[in-house]
Scaffold this motif. Structure first.
Motif, mmCIF file in Angstrom:
data_model
loop_
_atom_site.group_PDB
_atom_site.id
_atom_site.type_symbol
_atom_site.label_atom_id
_atom_site.label_comp_id
_atom_site.label_asym_id
_atom_site.label_seq_id
_atom_site.Cartn_x
_atom_site.Cartn_y
_atom_site.Cartn_z
ATOM 1 N N ASN A 149 8.482 26.659 -5.333
ATOM 2 C CA ASN A 149 9.239 27.003 -4.129
ATOM 3 C C ASN A 149 9.096 25.849 -3.127
ATOM 4 O OD1 ASN A 149 10.544 28.163 -1.979
ATOM 5 N ND2 ASN A 149 8.974 29.705 -1.567
ATOM 6 N N ILE A 150 9.935 24.838 -3.314
ATOM 7 C CA ILE A 150 9.870 23.656 -2.456
ATOM 8 C C ILE A 150 10.794 23.888 -1.260
ATOM 9 C CG2 ILE A 150 10.151 21.155 -2.323
ATOM 10 C CD1 ILE A 150 9.796 21.130 -5.398
ATOM 11 N N ALA A 151 10.189 24.231 -0.145
ATOM 12 C CA ALA A 151 10.966 24.591 1.043
ATOM 13 C C ALA A 151 11.348 23.384 1.887
ATOM 14 C CB ALA A 151 10.173 25.586 1.893
ATOM 15 N N VAL A 152 10.511 22.351 1.864
ATOM 16 C CA VAL A 152 10.752 21.161 2.687
ATOM 17 C C VAL A 152 10.435 19.923 1.874
ATOM 18 C CG1 VAL A 152 10.103 19.886 4.771
ATOM 19 C CG2 VAL A 152 10.161 22.382 4.819
ATOM 20 N N GLU A 153 11.307 18.915 1.974
ATOM 21 C CA GLU A 153 11.065 17.615 1.354
ATOM 22 C C GLU A 153 11.067 16.563 2.462
ATOM 23 O OE1 GLU A 153 13.003 17.878 -3.054
ATOM 24 O OE2 GLU A 153 14.413 17.725 -1.371
ATOM 25 N N VAL A 154 10.046 15.724 2.481
ATOM 26 C CA VAL A 154 9.881 14.756 3.561
ATOM 27 C C VAL A 154 9.628 13.379 2.957
ATOM 28 C CG1 VAL A 154 8.645 14.222 5.698
ATOM 29 C CG2 VAL A 154 8.808 16.598 4.925
ATOM 30 N N ASN A 155 10.166 12.340 3.593
ATOM 31 C CA ASN A 155 9.979 10.990 3.062
ATOM 32 C C ASN A 155 8.782 10.270 3.677
ATOM 33 O OD1 ASN A 155 10.912 10.413 5.606
ATOM 34 N ND2 ASN A 155 12.507 8.980 4.951
ATOM 35 N N HIS A 156 7.891 11.046 4.296
ATOM 36 C CA HIS A 156 6.657 10.465 4.821
ATOM 37 C C HIS A 156 5.525 11.461 4.617
ATOM 38 C CE1 HIS A 156 3.950 8.042 7.165
ATOM 39 N NE2 HIS A 156 4.905 7.180 7.431
ATOM 40 N N THR A 157 4.497 11.029 3.879
ATOM 41 C CA THR A 157 3.415 11.934 3.510
ATOM 42 C C THR A 157 2.671 12.462 4.729
ATOM 43 O OG1 THR A 157 3.155 10.666 1.470
ATOM 44 C CG2 THR A 157 1.390 12.199 2.024
ATOM 45 N N SER A 158 2.535 11.654 5.778
ATOM 46 C CA SER A 158 1.815 12.111 6.970
ATOM 47 C C SER A 158 2.500 13.318 7.608
ATOM 48 C CB SER A 158 1.692 10.980 7.987
ATOM 49 O OG SER A 158 2.962 10.607 8.479
ATOM 50 N N THR A 159 3.837 13.369 7.534
ATOM 51 C CA THR A 159 4.561 14.512 8.092
ATOM 52 C C THR A 159 4.322 15.762 7.253
ATOM 53 O OG1 THR A 159 6.275 13.026 8.940
ATOM 54 C CG2 THR A 159 6.827 15.364 8.829
ATOM 55 N N LEU A 191 0.823 -1.210 0.000
ATOM 56 C CA LEU A 191 0.000 0.000 0.000
ATOM 57 C C LEU A 191 0.854 1.255 0.000
ATOM 58 C CD1 LEU A 191 -2.956 1.067 0.304
ATOM 59 C CD2 LEU A 191 -2.630 0.905 2.782
ATOM 60 N N THR A 192 0.509 2.188 -0.858
ATOM 61 C CA THR A 192 1.129 3.500 -0.782
ATOM 62 C C THR A 192 0.383 4.314 0.265
ATOM 63 O OG1 THR A 192 1.838 5.426 -2.069
ATOM 64 C CG2 THR A 192 -0.314 4.525 -2.599
ATOM 65 N N TRP A 193 1.106 5.131 1.023
ATOM 66 C CA TRP A 193 0.497 5.829 2.152
ATOM 67 C C TRP A 193 -0.664 6.711 1.704
ATOM 68 C CZ3 TRP A 193 -0.940 10.348 4.375
ATOM 69 C CH2 TRP A 193 -1.144 10.341 5.768
ATOM 70 N N GLY A 194 -0.576 7.263 0.518
ATOM 71 C CA GLY A 194 -1.603 8.175 0.031
ATOM 72 C C GLY A 194 -2.953 7.536 -0.178
ATOM 73 N N LEU A 195 -3.025 6.199 -0.129
ATOM 74 C CA LEU A 195 -4.300 5.512 -0.328
ATOM 75 C C LEU A 195 -4.731 4.727 0.909
ATOM 76 C CD1 LEU A 195 -3.786 4.278 -3.999
ATOM 77 C CD2 LEU A 195 -5.380 6.027 -3.213
ATOM 78 N N LYS A 196 -4.112 5.005 2.040
ATOM 79 C CA LYS A 196 -4.415 4.232 3.249
ATOM 80 C C LYS A 196 -5.881 4.342 3.655
ATOM 81 C CE LYS A 196 -3.158 7.792 6.635
ATOM 82 N NZ LYS A 196 -4.571 8.058 6.999
ATOM 83 N N SER A 197 -6.472 5.544 3.512
ATOM 84 C CA SER A 197 -7.862 5.710 3.935
ATOM 85 C C SER A 197 -8.814 4.896 3.081
ATOM 86 C CB SER A 197 -8.266 7.187 3.884
ATOM 87 O OG SER A 197 -8.205 7.687 2.558
ATOM 88 N N LEU A 198 -8.380 4.574 1.853
ATOM 89 C CA LEU A 198 -9.247 3.863 0.917
ATOM 90 C C LEU A 198 -9.474 2.410 1.318
ATOM 91 C CD1 LEU A 198 -10.763 4.354 -1.743
ATOM 92 C CD2 LEU A 198 -8.751 3.570 -2.955
ATOM 93 N N VAL A 199 -8.558 1.836 2.093
ATOM 94 C CA VAL A 199 -8.684 0.417 2.448
ATOM 95 C C VAL A 199 -9.326 0.186 3.809
ATOM 96 C CG1 VAL A 199 -6.638 -0.140 1.074
ATOM 97 C CG2 VAL A 199 -6.399 0.217 3.530
ATOM 98 N N LEU A 200 -9.576 1.240 4.573
ATOM 99 C CA LEU A 200 -10.033 1.059 5.946
ATOM 100 C C LEU A 200 -11.379 0.351 6.026
ATOM 101 C CD1 LEU A 200 -8.963 4.477 7.545
ATOM 102 C CD2 LEU A 200 -7.765 2.282 7.588
ATOM 103 N N THR A 201 -12.338 0.786 5.226
ATOM 104 C CA THR A 201 -13.660 0.159 5.254
ATOM 105 C C THR A 201 -13.589 -1.284 4.798
ATOM 106 O OG1 THR A 201 -14.759 2.284 4.858
ATOM 107 C CG2 THR A 201 -16.024 0.293 4.387
ATOM 108 N N SER A 202 -12.826 -1.539 3.728
ATOM 109 C CA SER A 202 -12.683 -2.901 3.224
ATOM 110 C C SER A 202 -11.995 -3.799 4.244
ATOM 111 C CB SER A 202 -11.902 -2.900 1.903
ATOM 112 O OG SER A 202 -12.622 -2.221 0.896
ATOM 113 N N LEU A 203 -10.994 -3.266 4.943
ATOM 114 C CA LEU A 203 -10.322 -4.032 5.995
ATOM 115 C C LEU A 203 -11.296 -4.405 7.110
ATOM 116 C CD1 LEU A 203 -6.909 -2.179 6.352
ATOM 117 C CD2 LEU A 203 -7.214 -4.582 5.756
ATOM 118 N N LYS A 204 -12.117 -3.458 7.494
ATOM 119 C CA LYS A 204 -13.088 -3.716 8.556
ATOM 120 C C LYS A 204 -14.076 -4.805 8.138
ATOM 121 C CE LYS A 204 -16.588 -1.421 11.391
ATOM 122 N NZ LYS A 204 -17.269 -0.122 11.693
#
Length: 297
Positions: A216-226, A97-110
């Motif tokens: 103007n990319i001021a910050v680059e992060v390796n975790h989308t939630s951050t 799973l890519t982090w950007g689609l985590k919300s999409l699987v929650l209902t199906s997981l349940k």
């Protein structure tokens, strides 16, 4: 050596009578005798002493019976295990799973875990390239990710959702009441974005180049939630899909009005690989779920 030969041998050992053993096995006596003879030839040892119509086990037969029973028992256990897998009474479902689609699987997981509580689920997060590598090495059963690249011949790509990208700002931002924004306006904003190598970043870099924009990319992060956390405290803005920020609080999504910024989420599987029933059922849940909520914040 075949399992049926072991089965025939053990029945003959039990009854010490080829005729009776054949009746219990629903085969002819000649078939039983032939199969046991082939087994003896393969082993290089007689398993029975034959005296007229009477038979008795040889020493080799006595010793071999221990291993034959274990082998047949293991095969039967394997058959039961496969039946359990088919009925989803056991097994493991491995989702990439890519982090950007985590919300999409929650209902199906349940729903899936409620219906099949004995199936263990393992979720691996990664970039699109990492998930495809894991799939090719069969470390996961399927991958769910955004994808716009060239399709590999050994993989199947099943469209799941199209989601627009938007400018994501804090509810405390002066831009929070905007109903839309142009891509050119975004160039002046301080952005926090995922690092290069993430499919979202690769997509945005192509868009910046296509529209001749120096972002103007001021910050680059390796975790989308951050990235979302930095936006939430009104430190920066970012650009993500509606599906990625679905369910997040204290942020706003402002549509980008002057260019097509849609992204496609896909389910990726190996073409030639056996697809477990658990995979098919979980994918069906994903496909039938209402996608409209994921197209808005």
């Amino acid at each position: 050596m075949e399992l049926r030969q072991l089965k025939y041998f053990l029945k003959a050992k039990e009854l010490l009578n080829f005729t009776e053993a054949a009746k219990h096995l629903y085969i002819t006596q000649s078939t039983l005798s032939q199969q046991i003879k082939q087994l003896e030839e393969e082993l290089g040892q007689p398993l029975f002493d034959r005296i007229g119509k009477r038979i008795s086990l040889t020493e080799a037969g006595e010793r071999f019976a221990v291993y034959a029973r274990k082998s047949l028992g293991a095969a039967l256990d394997g058959e039961l295990m496969l039946k359990d897998l088919n009925e989803l009474k056991t097994g493991v479902l491995k989702i990439g799973l890519t982090w950007g689609l985590k919300s999409l699987v929650l209902t199906s997981l349940k729903e899936f875990t409620a219906a099949y509580p004995n199936v263990k689920i393992e979720i691996t997060f990664g970039t699109t390239n990492e998930l495809i590598d894991a799939l090719n090495y069969q470390l996961i059963d399927f991958a769910l990710t955004f994808f716009e690249g060239e399709h590999q011949e050994n993989l199947s790509y099943q469209p799941l959702l199209t989601s627009e990208m938007a400018l994501i700002v804090s509810t405390d931002s002066s831009l929070s009441n905007r109903k839309g924004i142009s891509f050119a306006e975004i160039a002046s904003l301080k952005l926090a974005l995922p690092v290069k190598g993430f499919s979202t970043r690769n997509f945005l870099d192509r868009q910046f180049e296509m529209h001749n924009i120096s972002a103007n990319i001021a910050v680059e992060v390796n975790h989308t939630s951050t990235v979302i956390d930095l936006v939430r405290v009104n430190a920066f803005k970012t650009i993500l899909t509606f599906a990625t920020v679905h369910g997040e609080t204290n942020i706003c999504a402002i549509p980008i009005t002057d260019c097509d910024m849609s992204r496609e989420a896909v389910i990726i599987t190996l073409k030639e690989s056996y697809q477990k029933r658990s995979v098919k059922l979980f994918v069906d849940l994903l496909l039938t779920e209402d996608k409209q909520p994921y197209k808005q914040l």
